[in-house]
Design an enzyme around this catalytic site. Structure first.
Site, mmCIF file in Angstrom:
data_model
loop_
_atom_site.group_PDB
_atom_site.id
_atom_site.type_symbol
_atom_site.label_atom_id
_atom_site.label_comp_id
_atom_site.label_asym_id
_atom_site.label_seq_id
_atom_site.Cartn_x
_atom_site.Cartn_y
_atom_site.Cartn_z
ATOM 1 N N GLU A 17 0.844 -1.199 0.000
ATOM 2 C CA GLU A 17 0.000 0.000 0.000
ATOM 3 C C GLU A 17 0.879 1.249 0.000
ATOM 4 O OE1 GLU A 17 -2.342 -0.624 3.532
ATOM 5 O OE2 GLU A 17 -3.062 -2.552 2.756
ATOM 6 N N GLU B 257 -4.961 -6.385 2.798
ATOM 7 C CA GLU B 257 -3.790 -7.139 3.266
ATOM 8 C C GLU B 257 -3.846 -8.606 2.866
ATOM 9 O OE1 GLU B 257 -4.992 -4.597 4.914
ATOM 10 O OE2 GLU B 257 -3.218 -3.368 5.248
ATOM 11 N N PHE C 218 2.161 -1.666 8.801
ATOM 12 C CA PHE C 218 2.500 -1.795 10.226
ATOM 13 C C PHE C 218 2.362 -3.277 10.586
ATOM 14 C CE2 PHE C 218 2.462 2.522 12.227
ATOM 15 C CZ PHE C 218 2.116 3.281 11.111
ATOM 16 N N ASP D 29 1.365 -4.675 13.128
ATOM 17 C CA ASP D 29 0.099 -4.967 13.813
ATOM 18 C C ASP D 29 -0.943 -5.502 12.823
ATOM 19 O OD1 ASP D 29 0.534 -2.874 16.457
ATOM 20 O OD2 ASP D 29 1.530 -2.367 14.577
ATOM 21 N N PHE D 30 -0.852 -5.043 11.561
ATOM 22 C CA PHE D 30 -1.857 -5.413 10.556
ATOM 23 C C PHE D 30 -1.693 -6.858 10.092
ATOM 24 C CE2 PHE D 30 -1.495 -0.722 8.957
ATOM 25 C CZ PHE D 30 -1.901 -0.263 10.199
ATOM 26 N N ILE D 31 -0.620 -7.489 10.507
ATOM 27 C CA ILE D 31 -0.473 -8.924 10.225
ATOM 28 C C ILE D 31 -1.697 -9.679 10.751
ATOM 29 C CG2 ILE D 31 0.788 -10.944 11.092
ATOM 30 C CD1 ILE D 31 3.356 -9.501 10.496
ATOM 31 N N HIS E 30 -0.549 0.275 16.668
ATOM 32 C CA HIS E 30 0.451 0.641 15.666
ATOM 33 C C HIS E 30 1.858 0.633 16.245
ATOM 34 C CE1 HIS E 30 -3.126 2.083 13.572
ATOM 35 N NE2 HIS E 30 -2.411 2.251 12.471
#
Ligand SMILES: Cc1ncc(C[n+]2csc(CCOP(=O)(O)OP(=O)(O)O)c2C)c(N)n1
Ligand SMILES: [Mg+2]
Lengths: 344, 326
Positions: B29, B60, B83, B85-87, B129
């Site tokens: 992104e 994602e 980030f 965290d977005f995993i 984040h």
């Protein structure tokens, strides 16, 4: 549900020598019978306690697997779900390899390491069977991206159920494929049910896939998934579009599964008479009748039936005789070096 | 030789590999023209063009799924998750798809890809984040996991990750992007699964990762100056494969072990290292292994709060001093 009109064999006055032709029609018939017999055998072996774990049969949905596979050429890629035996077989994987995996024998396609839900045969273009709903739609996009990037002409074909249209990955993949104009064909097999819940109870529109196509700028395509000729022609059109660089297609195929969701499911939730009604539109029956209508002799049909039956019988015997996999493969192929070492 | 930032090292590492191999492609992104949310990929679009450096929708699952499909069929994709965290929203690919494909297919399916992602605290971004989530990935058989702490390691480990035939999750630390280090000219290629002894010492072993590495080094320097304690500092760099040899050899020499982790307490990577040392080097130890971690809480946003929860050089120093009875 299909109607008599939908199931008309082709342009008026056409016959075995129409756009599909005799050779392909016989192949479509053989493939459907092969899928039917193999799945029925898998069910019988389950009743004998010889198929372990779970299994999800495509009985009643054979025209979709056969129709798409017969329209594919070598190099085209199939991405399947846990209900993937039929799609795997339809690409030419031997019955013995599939039954062997279901019976968790050393002769299985992945020697027992994957099981019924993960059939994979890259040499046949079967790029895996995925058991997390929707996961393979983005993966098929990636394979199509590689084709676009390299200028390869193959198409990635991704099969999934009606219930899959409600998961995020479906929408991410459709949008992604449409924006990137990827050579991928999404095939929704709408068999009216998720596991046990009717799809109509969980969508705000009549058709789970077709009615969402416009959101991604795609044509609304809804076909009789029990007529292999219709499936085959639709597949050819979508593949031509993909190969021409015109982007993805989303095809909703109406069909019905004759058995329960998985081996443990007696499918008691279905209204009385529904199965019987759909069995009148059984894809194998439809196609056998069509061949006869076109003048294929009973003897020719019987010959195909017998040779398929022999392949399935021989495969069954080979699987019964095959040994269990050796335990030393438990730790192979975790990593590309062939092993499982995570430390020195 | 030149001094460059950790941020520029990311660009240089990717550029080195894209220039070497046309199968290397990069997606994420805002990564192309904008050069990434952290400006860590500025210039790649200009150098390699929009066919190889591609912006994606905010999807994602599509990003990681597409990377996998491309990897299975011959490309070597690098995918960015903005980030770490977005995993959590695409964890299926990390947990179920990348690492299982080869095994389930009995060796047929290949998945040579890199997921790079900005990890860790220090930016006052709050609990969604700022996390250090390398341990989310460490626990999954079939993945490789690296987290470099310096510009030269960023380049060398990025090259190793791209060339590796397995899926590699590459954690960049947000708070290190501005840090600088000397980097030689020319190609840099490192090896996954190798820890680095950054400071040799005889009194104790401090094992650290990413942002905790400079903090451990600072603590070690102050322990030497103020208390005459001689610490060995090891940068783990690679959680999988894990260089246990280097750690065990160090403990055999110093007889004491400290781990410094940014993860919240439970199931941090330090627990695994302590367990290995307890199993295999118990009689080398002169005292209990000690884990220095963030407490088991979501991360607060405010600077004064974030500063006290992460392990600081001060806390590392005091913990080591107290444990050694100095
Ligand atoms: C993410 C996820 N959620 C739930 C399941 C459990 N599950 C397996 S099959 C299935 C039904 C899927 O229905 P559909 O997409 O219509 O496919 P069909 O089984 O009818 O072929 C469900 C809910 C799963 N495997 N993965
Ligand atoms: Mg369904």
């Amino acid at each position: 549900m299909s109607t008599a009109k939908d199931r008309a064999p082709g342009p008026a006055g056409s016959g075995l020598n129409d756009d599909i032709g005799e050779e392909k029609r016989l192949a479509l018939y053989r493939s459907q019978v092969r899928l039917r017999d193999s799945e029925q055998r898998a069910f019988d072996l389950f009743l004998q306690n010889l198929v372990k774990g779970t299994s999800h049969l495509s009985l009643g949905q054979e025209a979709i697997a056969a129709g798409f596979a017969e329209a594919m050429v070598k190099g085209d890629l199939s991405f399947c779900t846990y209900r993937g035996h039929a799609h795997t077989l339809a690409r030419g994987v031997p019955v013995e390899k599939v039954l062997g995996e279901l019976m968790q024998k050393d002769n299985g396609l992945m020697r027992g390491k994957g099981g019924s839900m993960h059939l994979t045969s890259e040499e046949h273009g079967v790029m895996g069977s995925y058991a997390i709903i929707g996961a393979h739609l983005p993966i098929a996009c990636g394979a199509a991206w590689r084709a676009q990037y390299r200028g390869d002409k193959d198409v990635s074909v991704c099969f999934f159920g009606d219930g899959t249209t409600n998961i995020g990955a479906f929408h991410e993949a459709l949008n992604f494929a449409a924006v990137w104009k990827l050579p991928v064909v999404f095939v929704c097999e709408n068999n009216l049910y998720m596991e046990y819940t009717p799809i109509k109870d969980v969508i705000p529109i009549p058709q789970p896939a077709a009615d969402r196509a416009s959101a991604y700028g795609l044509e609304r395509i809804l076909i009789d998934g029990n007529d292999a000729d219709v499936v085959y022609r639709t597949a050819q059109k979508a593949f031509a579009r993909a190969r021409a660089g015109e982007g993805p297609s989303l095809i909703e195929c109406l069909t019905y599964r004759h058995s329960g969701h998985s081996r443990a499911d007696p499918a008691k939730y279905r209204p009385e008479g529904e199965l019987e009604e759909w069995k009148k539109h059984d894809p194998v029956k439809i196609y056998r009748e069509r061949l006869k209508q076109f003048g294929v002799s009973d003897a020719q049909i019987a010959e195909i039936d017998a040779s398929v039956r022999k392949e399935v019988d021989d495969a069954t015997e080979a699987c019964k005789a095959a040994p269990s996999p050796p335990l030393d493969i438990i730790t192979t192929d975790v990593y590309a070096d062939g092993g499982w070492a995570w430390r020195n | 030789m030149a001094e460059i930032s950790y941020r520029d090292a990311v660009t240089r590492g990717i550029a080195q590999e894209m220039a070497r191999d046309p199968d290397v492609v990069f997606l994420g992104e805002d990564v192309a023209k904008p050069g990434g949310c952290f400006k860590a990929t500025v210039g790649l679009y200009e150098q390699f063009g929009g066919v190889r450096v591609r912006d994606t929708p905010i999807s994602e699952q599509a990003i990681l799924g597409a990377a996998m499909g491309a990897a299975m069929t011959g490309l070597k994709p690098i995918a960015e998750i903005m980030f770490s965290d977005f995993i959590a929203v695409c964890f299926d690919y990390i947990a179920n798809e990348f690492p299982k494909a080869r095994y389930m297919s009995n060796g047929q399916t290949k998945c040579p890809l890199v997921v790079r992602t900005a990890n860790g605290a220090g930016s006052r971004f709050g609990a969604q984040h700022s996390q250090s989530v390398e341990n989310w990935c460490m626990m999954i058989p079939g993945l490789k996991v690296v987290a470099p702490s310096s510009p030269i390691d960023v380049i060398g480990l990025m090259a190793a990750a791209v060339r590796d035939p397995d899926p590699v999750i590459f954690f960049e630390h947000k708070s290190l992007y501005n840090s600088k280090g000397e980097v030689p000219d020319g190609e840099i290629l490192d090896t996954l699964g190798t820890a680095k002894i950054l400071r040799s010492g005889k009194d104790c072993t401090i094992v650290a990762l990413a942002l905790m590495v400079p903090r451990a080094l600072e603590a070690a320097e102050r322990l030497r100056i103020d208390h005459g304690i001689d610490c060995e500092v090891i940068d783990v760099r690679s959680l999988v494969p894990l260089d246990t040899k280097t750690i065990l050899a160090s403990v055999a020499k110093t007889h004491r072990l400290f781990t410094v982790e940014e993860n919240p307490r439970l199931c941090g990577w330090g627990a695994e290292i302590v367990s290995i040392v307890a199993d295999e080097a118990f009689y080398d130890l002169d005292g209990p292994p000690v884990r220095i971690t963030t407490p088991h809480i979501p991360l607060p946003a405010a600077d004064i709060m974030e500063d006290v929860v992460l392990p600081t050089p001060q806390r590392i120093m005091e913990t080591v001093k107290r444990s050694l009875g100095a």
